[in-house]
Design an enzyme around this catalytic site. Structure first.
Site, PDB file in Angstrom:
ATOM      1  N   LEU A  39      -1.246  -0.546  -9.514  1.00 47.83           N
ATOM      2  CA  LEU A  39      -0.946  -0.422  -8.072  1.00 47.83           C
ATOM      3  C   LEU A  39       0.288  -1.243  -7.759  1.00 47.83           C
ATOM      4  O   LEU A  39       0.457  -2.324  -8.301  1.00 47.83           O
ATOM      5  CB  LEU A  39      -2.165  -0.924  -7.292  1.00 47.83           C
ATOM      6  CG  LEU A  39      -2.082  -1.297  -5.798  1.00 47.83           C
ATOM      7  CD1 LEU A  39      -3.473  -1.154  -5.170  1.00 47.83           C
ATOM      8  CD2 LEU A  39      -1.569  -2.715  -5.552  1.00 47.83           C
ATOM      9  N   ASN A  40       1.196  -0.695  -6.913  1.00 45.98           N
ATOM     10  CA  ASN A  40       2.204  -1.586  -6.291  1.00 45.98           C
ATOM     11  C   ASN A  40       2.274  -1.344  -4.793  1.00 45.98           C
ATOM     12  O   ASN A  40       1.195  -1.357  -4.161  1.00 45.98           O
ATOM     13  CB  ASN A  40       3.538  -1.627  -7.035  1.00 45.98           C
ATOM     14  CG  ASN A  40       4.308  -0.348  -7.207  1.00 45.98           C
ATOM     15  OD1 ASN A  40       3.878   0.535  -7.902  1.00 45.98           O
ATOM     16  ND2 ASN A  40       5.467  -0.238  -6.610  1.00 45.98           N
ATOM     17  N   ASP A  41       3.403  -1.147  -4.199  1.00 40.17           N
ATOM     18  CA  ASP A  41       3.584  -1.213  -2.736  1.00 40.17           C
ATOM     19  C   ASP A  41       2.524  -0.491  -1.901  1.00 40.17           C
ATOM     20  O   ASP A  41       2.130   0.632  -2.230  1.00 40.17           O
ATOM     21  CB  ASP A  41       4.899  -0.549  -2.324  1.00 40.17           C
ATOM     22  CG  ASP A  41       6.052  -0.912  -3.212  1.00 40.17           C
ATOM     23  OD1 ASP A  41       5.913  -1.815  -4.037  1.00 40.17           O
ATOM     24  OD2 ASP A  41       7.105  -0.273  -3.080  1.00 40.17           O
ATOM     25  N   GLN A  57       1.430   2.856  -4.020  1.00 43.13           N
ATOM     26  CA  GLN A  57       2.080   3.278  -5.259  1.00 43.13           C
ATOM     27  C   GLN A  57       1.070   3.110  -6.385  1.00 43.13           C
ATOM     28  O   GLN A  57       0.506   2.020  -6.576  1.00 43.13           O
ATOM     29  CB  GLN A  57       3.318   2.408  -5.513  1.00 43.13           C
ATOM     30  CG  GLN A  57       4.467   2.700  -4.582  1.00 43.13           C
ATOM     31  CD  GLN A  57       5.108   4.046  -4.883  1.00 43.13           C
ATOM     32  OE1 GLN A  57       5.818   4.179  -5.851  1.00 43.13           O
ATOM     33  NE2 GLN A  57       4.838   5.037  -4.049  1.00 43.13           N
ATOM     34  N   TYR A 100       7.815   7.997  -4.565  1.00 36.28           N
ATOM     35  CA  TYR A 100       8.057   6.577  -4.293  1.00 36.28           C
ATOM     36  C   TYR A 100       7.614   6.201  -2.878  1.00 36.28           C
ATOM     37  O   TYR A 100       7.147   7.041  -2.105  1.00 36.28           O
ATOM     38  CB  TYR A 100       9.547   6.271  -4.513  1.00 36.28           C
ATOM     39  CG  TYR A 100       9.888   5.912  -5.949  1.00 36.28           C
ATOM     40  CD1 TYR A 100       8.982   6.137  -6.990  1.00 36.28           C
ATOM     41  CD2 TYR A 100      11.111   5.325  -6.263  1.00 36.28           C
ATOM     42  CE1 TYR A 100       9.295   5.791  -8.298  1.00 36.28           C
ATOM     43  CE2 TYR A 100      11.425   4.971  -7.574  1.00 36.28           C
ATOM     44  CZ  TYR A 100      10.512   5.214  -8.590  1.00 36.28           C
ATOM     45  OH  TYR A 100      10.832   4.859  -9.882  1.00 36.28           O
ATOM     46  N   SER A 101       7.842   4.940  -2.526  1.00 39.52           N
ATOM     47  CA  SER A 101       7.238   4.360  -1.317  1.00 39.52           C
ATOM     48  C   SER A 101       7.667   5.021  -0.022  1.00 39.52           C
ATOM     49  O   SER A 101       8.749   5.601   0.077  1.00 39.52           O
ATOM     50  CB  SER A 101       7.577   2.875  -1.250  1.00 39.52           C
ATOM     51  OG  SER A 101       6.777   2.204  -2.174  1.00 39.52           O
ATOM     52  N   ASP A 169      12.501   4.357   0.407  1.00 35.11           N
ATOM     53  CA  ASP A 169      11.387   3.714   1.115  1.00 35.11           C
ATOM     54  C   ASP A 169      11.458   3.903   2.637  1.00 35.11           C
ATOM     55  O   ASP A 169      11.496   2.920   3.400  1.00 35.11           O
ATOM     56  CB  ASP A 169      11.305   2.206   0.765  1.00 35.11           C
ATOM     57  CG  ASP A 169      11.324   1.948  -0.739  1.00 35.11           C
ATOM     58  OD1 ASP A 169      10.923   2.860  -1.483  1.00 35.11           O
ATOM     59  OD2 ASP A 169      11.744   0.850  -1.147  1.00 35.11           O
ATOM     60  N   GLU A 222      14.732  -3.397  -0.599  1.00 36.00           N
ATOM     61  CA  GLU A 222      13.655  -2.415  -0.751  1.00 36.00           C
ATOM     62  C   GLU A 222      12.699  -2.512   0.438  1.00 36.00           C
ATOM     63  O   GLU A 222      12.623  -3.528   1.131  1.00 36.00           O
ATOM     64  CB  GLU A 222      12.882  -2.678  -2.051  1.00 36.00           C
ATOM     65  CG  GLU A 222      13.729  -2.498  -3.293  1.00 36.00           C
ATOM     66  CD  GLU A 222      12.904  -2.468  -4.587  1.00 36.00           C
ATOM     67  OE1 GLU A 222      13.059  -1.515  -5.358  1.00 36.00           O
ATOM     68  OE2 GLU A 222      12.100  -3.390  -4.808  1.00 36.00           O
TER      69      GLU A 222
HETATM   70  C1  FRU Z   1       9.259  -1.685  -4.577  1.00 35.65           C
HETATM   71  C2  FRU Z   1       9.683  -0.348  -5.186  1.00 35.65           C
HETATM   72  C3  FRU Z   1      10.215   0.601  -4.112  1.00 35.65           C
HETATM   73  C4  FRU Z   1       9.966   1.949  -4.740  1.00 35.65           C
HETATM   74  C5  FRU Z   1       8.659   1.724  -5.444  1.00 35.65           C
HETATM   75  C6  FRU Z   1       8.441   2.503  -6.691  1.00 35.65           C
HETATM   76  O1  FRU Z   1       8.300  -2.342  -5.338  1.00 35.65           O
HETATM   77  O2  FRU Z   1      10.643  -0.542  -6.198  1.00 35.65           O
HETATM   78  O3  FRU Z   1      11.538   0.370  -3.740  1.00 35.65           O
HETATM   79  O4  FRU Z   1       9.894   2.966  -3.803  1.00 35.65           O
HETATM   80  O5  FRU Z   1       8.575   0.340  -5.729  1.00 35.65           O
HETATM   81  O6  FRU Z   1       7.143   2.301  -7.170  1.00 35.65           O
END
Ligand code: FRU
Length: 473
Positions: A39-41, A57, A100-101, A169, A222
């Protein structure tokens, strides 16, 4: 749904079923975590028909990260989240290397999900100035679970010509009948900036202006966000490439806010950034407006590209990363403050008070509150995470004295003029510390052995409470 998304769906269902058994170690009770994978953003945060939705994400197949999808979960209290599936998949030419985000606008029985379609061309490119395409995309859904349509809203020729391929984003919101969008970008001179667009119909966008730093501040911004809070306009960005300065900007990448003076619609030169968090694990925060008027922020409680410094041993269990606890935002003494949503205080149904000293075994999900009357304190969590403050030095420290507990995390500190109040939230493998009503916050992951939930607090002349939740028998 096209043939590719049907295939993704089958693969994801198989993957998540296989993973079901293990994963209990270090899984938080109240924080959003992926069922498996990475998991990220946070993406598309909103309250829709009374229910809170959080997308994120998500790389379902690899705990170390890989191709990005949007995972989805819902909640009625911002504390207990149900995984709902993976609605947004890389299944088009324009998003084939990652959805992406982005963000959500929820209105009139529809959820409008804005995101970046990431495409990397095959060939020998630097993927900064050449070889990458970033499409601004719109996916429409009635419930957040199934996507009805996907549209391309902007391509390279719609972005200003002085930018690299890094534009992404989109955060979209509605204000006084107009829709606004802010996007993060990197210029050809390696300067981080944000672009501001407006639209009357959610689909056709005009560039209004840009937010630029008065003095250089990183090569790429970002996940930008803009919101009104108590009569002020806040710009939030996650810059890459900001140099460390004493105790400041110690992580690989940063997340900062600043206030925009005057009308944000013209864009602005911005300055006086303040880091949102002083700990090890905090990035890409996003906010949404709840139906009751609260501005709520959730951030990724992780750090990109930090592997050479610290890691997360949950990878061994097939998953990685969590979100922060949802935080209510406010302004105090001219500073943006973050505090856990009030639902958390209502959730604890057991509490013990103490004075000056506390030592013992604690629940793996619990909270401490201390009113310190301005004096110093020392807290030792799980035998190796030390939080300390002395009124003489005026620096709040978060320090791992046990390297296994911190999985490589070492020391972070921040100047704090006076410490009057501290709140500590512990949730199995995440710790968040809120100082002085949330004026300063520290977030970190930590990895205790199963029986190591102990704490020792020495805080002379303070009054404290220990709270937790017991399920009724
Ligand atoms: C930030 C980022 C965003 C991008 C996403 C991809 O962590 O790099 O800029 O959309 O993660 O997973």
């Amino acid at each position: 749904m096209n043939a590719l998304s049907r295939l993704w769906k089958q693969l994801i269902e198989k993957e998540l079923k296989q993973e079901e058994t293990e994963k209990t170690r270090w899984r938080p009770k109240l924080h959003i975590a992926p069922p498996a994978g990475w998991l990220n953003d946070p993406n598309g945060l909103c309250q829709y028909q009374g229910v809170y939705h959080a997308f994120y994400q998500f790389s379902p197949f690899q705990p170390e990260g890989g191709l990005k999808f949007w995972g989805h979960c819902t909640s009625r209290d911002l504390l207990h989240w149900t995984f709902e599936g993976v609605p947004l998949m890389p299944d088009q030419q324009e998003d084939c290397h990652g959805t992406y985000s982005g963000s959500a606008v929820a209105e009139e029985g529809e959820m409008y999900l804005y995101y970046t379609g990431n495409v990397k061309e095959t060939g020998d490119y630097d993927f900064i100035n050449t070889g990458r395409r970033s499409y601004t995309m719109l996916a429409v859904s009635k419930d957040g679970r199934e996507i009805e349509t996907k549209e391309v809203l902007m391509t390279k020729c719609d972005y200003p010509s002085d930018l690299t391929c890094h534009v992404r984003d989109p955060k979209v919101w509605k204000q006084e009948g107009i829709y606004y969008m802010v996007q993060g970008a990197r210029t050809k001179e390696d300067k981080g900036i944000a672009l501001l667009y407006s639209s009357e119909d959610k689909r056709h966008w005009q560039l209004l202006g840009r937010f630029e730093p008065e003095e250089e501040f990183g090569y790429m911004w970002e996940c930008p966000d803009i919101y009104e809070l108590e009569g002020r306009t806040v710009l939030c960005i996650s810059p890459q490439g900001v140099e460390e300065q004493g105790l400041k900007y110690a992580n690989v990448y940063q997340s900062v806010t600043c206030f925009i003076e005057g009308d944000f619609r013209k864009g602005a030169q911005v300055r006086e950034f303040r880091e949102l968090d002083g700990g090890f694990d905090f990035y890409a925060p996003q906010t949404f407006l709840a139906d009751d008027g609260r501005r709520i922020q959730i951030a990724w409680m992780g750090m990109p590209d930090a592997e050479e410094f610290y890691v997360n041993p949950t990878v061994e269990d097939g998953w990685q990363h969590i979100m922060t606890i949802p935080r209510e935002l406010s302004i105090r003494h001219g500073v943006l403050c973050q505090n856990p949503v009030r639902e958390l205080t209502e959730w604890w149904n057991c509490s013990h008070s103490f004075e000056g000293y506390f030592e013992g075994k604690v629940e793996s999900c619990c909270a401490f509150e201390l009113n310190t009357a301005g004096e110093g304190l020392q807290i030792l969590l799980a035998g190796g995470l030390r939080l300390s403050y002395s009124p003489e030095e005026k620096i709040f420290w978060m320090e791992f004295t046990d390297s296994a507990l911190g999985a490589g995390r070492t020391l972070r500190g921040r100047e704090v003029d006076k410490l009057e109040r501290l709140r500590l939230l512990i949730d199995v493998s995440g710790a968040e510390v809120f100082l002085n009503e949330g004026e300063d916050v520290f977030s970190t992951r930590f990895y205790p052995k199963e029986d190591a939930f102990t704490i020792r607090i020495e805080a002379p002349n303070s009054k404290g409470t220990y709270s937790y939740h017991l399920e009724e028998a």
